[in-house]
Design a protein around this motif. Sequence first.
Motif, mmCIF file in Angstrom:
data_model
loop_
_atom_site.group_PDB
_atom_site.id
_atom_site.type_symbol
_atom_site.label_atom_id
_atom_site.label_comp_id
_atom_site.label_asym_id
_atom_site.label_seq_id
_atom_site.Cartn_x
_atom_site.Cartn_y
_atom_site.Cartn_z
ATOM 1 N N TYR A 1 0.813 -1.213 0.000
ATOM 2 C CA TYR A 1 0.000 0.000 0.000
ATOM 3 C C TYR A 1 0.851 1.269 0.000
ATOM 4 C CZ TYR A 1 -4.261 -2.704 0.542
ATOM 5 O OH TYR A 1 -5.302 -3.568 0.330
ATOM 6 N N GLU A 2 1.936 1.257 0.746
ATOM 7 C CA GLU A 2 2.813 2.430 0.751
ATOM 8 C C GLU A 2 3.417 2.679 -0.628
ATOM 9 O OE1 GLU A 2 5.570 1.803 3.965
ATOM 10 O OE2 GLU A 2 4.095 2.426 5.472
ATOM 11 N N ALA A 3 3.793 1.617 -1.332
ATOM 12 C CA ALA A 3 4.364 1.751 -2.672
ATOM 13 C C ALA A 3 3.354 2.343 -3.655
ATOM 14 C CB ALA A 3 4.853 0.397 -3.178
ATOM 15 N N LEU A 4 2.070 2.202 -3.346
ATOM 16 C CA LEU A 4 1.023 2.749 -4.206
ATOM 17 C C LEU A 4 0.561 4.133 -3.754
ATOM 18 C CD1 LEU A 4 -0.930 -0.553 -4.752
ATOM 19 C CD2 LEU A 4 0.301 0.749 -6.491
ATOM 20 N N GLY A 5 1.281 4.718 -2.811
ATOM 21 C CA GLY A 5 0.992 6.081 -2.396
ATOM 22 C C GLY A 5 0.016 6.222 -1.246
ATOM 23 N N CYS A 6 -0.302 5.147 -0.571
ATOM 24 C CA CYS A 6 -1.227 5.214 0.557
ATOM 25 C C CYS A 6 -0.503 5.706 1.808
ATOM 26 C CB CYS A 6 -1.852 3.844 0.826
ATOM 27 S SG CYS A 6 -2.790 3.210 -0.577
ATOM 28 N N VAL A 7 -1.235 6.452 2.612
ATOM 29 C CA VAL A 7 -0.712 7.013 3.859
ATOM 30 C C VAL A 7 -1.738 6.777 4.960
ATOM 31 C CG1 VAL A 7 0.679 8.765 2.674
ATOM 32 C CG2 VAL A 7 -1.677 9.303 3.366
ATOM 33 N N ASP A 8 -1.346 7.062 6.191
ATOM 34 C CA ASP A 8 -2.296 6.950 7.299
ATOM 35 C C ASP A 8 -3.512 7.821 7.023
ATOM 36 O OD1 ASP A 8 -0.954 5.166 9.101
ATOM 37 O OD2 ASP A 8 0.430 6.783 9.589
ATOM 38 N N ALA A 9 -4.688 7.276 7.317
ATOM 39 C CA ALA A 9 -5.933 8.015 7.096
ATOM 40 C C ALA A 9 -6.001 9.226 8.014
ATOM 41 C CB ALA A 9 -7.130 7.105 7.332
ATOM 42 N N GLN A 10 -6.482 10.325 7.476
ATOM 43 C CA GLN A 10 -6.666 11.536 8.278
ATOM 44 C C GLN A 10 -7.874 11.386 9.202
ATOM 45 O OE1 GLN A 10 -6.901 14.802 5.509
ATOM 46 N NE2 GLN A 10 -4.717 14.730 5.082
ATOM 47 N N GLU A 11 -8.781 10.515 8.815
ATOM 48 C CA GLU A 11 -9.998 10.266 9.589
ATOM 49 C C GLU A 11 -10.245 8.759 9.588
ATOM 50 O OE1 GLU A 11 -14.735 11.078 8.863
ATOM 51 O OE2 GLU A 11 -13.301 12.543 8.094
ATOM 52 N N TYR A 12 -10.618 8.218 10.716
ATOM 53 C CA TYR A 12 -10.879 6.783 10.808
ATOM 54 C C TYR A 12 -12.364 6.496 10.666
ATOM 55 C CZ TYR A 12 -6.160 5.728 12.601
ATOM 56 O OH TYR A 12 -4.813 5.554 12.757
ATOM 57 N N ILE A 13 -12.670 5.440 9.931
ATOM 58 C CA ILE A 13 -14.040 4.937 9.834
ATOM 59 C C ILE A 13 -14.190 3.924 10.972
ATOM 60 C CG2 ILE A 13 -15.747 3.787 8.381
ATOM 61 C CD1 ILE A 13 -14.791 6.555 7.291
ATOM 62 N N GLN A 14 -14.994 4.256 11.947
ATOM 63 C CA GLN A 14 -15.068 3.506 13.200
ATOM 64 C C GLN A 14 -15.412 2.032 13.009
ATOM 65 O OE1 GLN A 14 -13.846 4.926 15.879
ATOM 66 N NE2 GLN A 14 -14.031 3.001 16.959
ATOM 67 N N LYS A 15 -16.292 1.700 12.063
ATOM 68 C CA LYS A 15 -16.666 0.291 11.886
ATOM 69 C C LYS A 15 -15.453 -0.560 11.507
ATOM 70 C CE LYS A 15 -17.989 0.138 7.039
ATOM 71 N NZ LYS A 15 -18.956 -0.263 6.058
ATOM 72 N N HIS A 16 -14.521 0.013 10.764
ATOM 73 C CA HIS A 16 -13.312 -0.739 10.398
ATOM 74 C C HIS A 16 -12.397 -0.936 11.599
ATOM 75 C CE1 HIS A 16 -14.108 -1.192 6.213
ATOM 76 N NE2 HIS A 16 -14.251 0.103 6.024
ATOM 77 N N VAL A 17 -12.258 0.094 12.402
ATOM 78 C CA VAL A 17 -11.418 0.003 13.596
ATOM 79 C C VAL A 17 -11.973 -1.071 14.535
ATOM 80 C CG1 VAL A 17 -10.572 1.259 15.617
ATOM 81 C CG2 VAL A 17 -10.704 2.415 13.395
ATOM 82 N N GLU A 18 -13.291 -1.127 14.656
ATOM 83 C CA GLU A 18 -13.917 -2.121 15.530
ATOM 84 C C GLU A 18 -13.816 -3.538 14.962
ATOM 85 O OE1 GLU A 18 -17.866 -0.565 16.083
ATOM 86 O OE2 GLU A 18 -17.128 1.149 17.242
ATOM 87 N N GLN A 19 -13.998 -3.686 13.650
ATOM 88 C CA GLN A 19 -13.940 -5.015 13.029
ATOM 89 C C GLN A 19 -12.530 -5.590 13.021
ATOM 90 O OE1 GLN A 19 -15.597 -4.323 9.135
ATOM 91 N NE2 GLN A 19 -17.692 -4.701 9.822
ATOM 92 N N GLU A 20 -11.554 -4.758 12.742
ATOM 93 C CA GLU A 20 -10.160 -5.217 12.625
ATOM 94 C C GLU A 20 -9.239 -4.252 13.378
ATOM 95 O OE1 GLU A 20 -9.106 -8.000 11.432
ATOM 96 O OE2 GLU A 20 -10.887 -8.680 10.356
ATOM 97 N N PRO A 21 -9.174 -4.375 14.699
ATOM 98 C CA PRO A 21 -8.419 -3.388 15.490
ATOM 99 C C PRO A 21 -6.923 -3.329 15.185
ATOM 100 C CG PRO A 21 -9.184 -5.213 16.862
ATOM 101 C CD PRO A 21 -9.814 -5.385 15.528
ATOM 102 N N TYR A 22 -6.357 -4.379 14.580
ATOM 103 C CA TYR A 22 -4.929 -4.351 14.259
ATOM 104 C C TYR A 22 -4.644 -3.845 12.848
ATOM 105 C CZ TYR A 22 -4.196 -6.881 18.588
ATOM 106 O OH TYR A 22 -4.167 -7.241 19.909
ATOM 107 N N ASP A 23 -5.684 -3.630 12.051
ATOM 108 C CA ASP A 23 -5.473 -3.083 10.713
ATOM 109 C C ASP A 23 -4.949 -1.657 10.817
ATOM 110 O OD1 ASP A 23 -6.394 -5.385 9.509
ATOM 111 O OD2 ASP A 23 -8.052 -4.417 8.452
ATOM 112 N N ARG A 24 -4.239 -1.247 9.792
ATOM 113 C CA ARG A 24 -3.787 0.135 9.682
ATOM 114 C C ARG A 24 -4.796 0.864 8.799
ATOM 115 N NH1 ARG A 24 2.020 2.019 7.142
ATOM 116 N NH2 ARG A 24 1.815 4.260 7.542
ATOM 117 N N GLN A 25 -5.376 1.927 9.321
ATOM 118 C CA GLN A 25 -6.358 2.705 8.575
ATOM 119 C C GLN A 25 -5.606 3.661 7.663
ATOM 120 O OE1 GLN A 25 -9.543 1.531 9.088
ATOM 121 N NE2 GLN A 25 -8.381 0.149 10.417
#
Length: 178
Positions: free
Chosen positions: A147-171
Amino acid sequence: MIHYKTLTEPEITRELFSCFIRHQTVTKCLRRENGRWTVKDVPFIDNWSEDDYRILVQCLKNTAATGGFVYGAFADGVLKGFVSVEPELCGSQKQYLDLSSLHTSEDMRRSGIGRQLFLAAKKWAKEKGAGKLYISAHSAVESQAFYEALGCVDAQEYIQKHVEQEPYDRQMECDLTS
């Protein structure tokens, strides 16, 4: 030769995934500690069960049926990669479209399929008016490097349902405006 195509709801069946190998041996993952991402030894094997495939098929069918994007990569007529983007804009300013899945079969990783699927998702999302793709990215260092190689960076805003479903994922997010 890899053939790419948009998948329709009727095409999305368990049989479509009969030769898809969702197996990943993970040894190192990123973990957020003291406000920084650090690499940790977190060995595990990610391997989908029949129940996981059943849920996946239901989710992808719903994405296709509701106007989202489901796109597959085929080698010799067999599915070897897929990506999905949900149709509803999200985020406080409706800036995101949610990249809900991106997977390449274990036997075809590092062949460029994932990159092509991601670029197709970006194009589709931009055409739908999104400013950014939102990604709840697997924490494995290999996934993060992709994802970093494709230009992705840390999200400026988190979508809460994703944080709850996969707490170890990087948003993460990917800007679509450039």
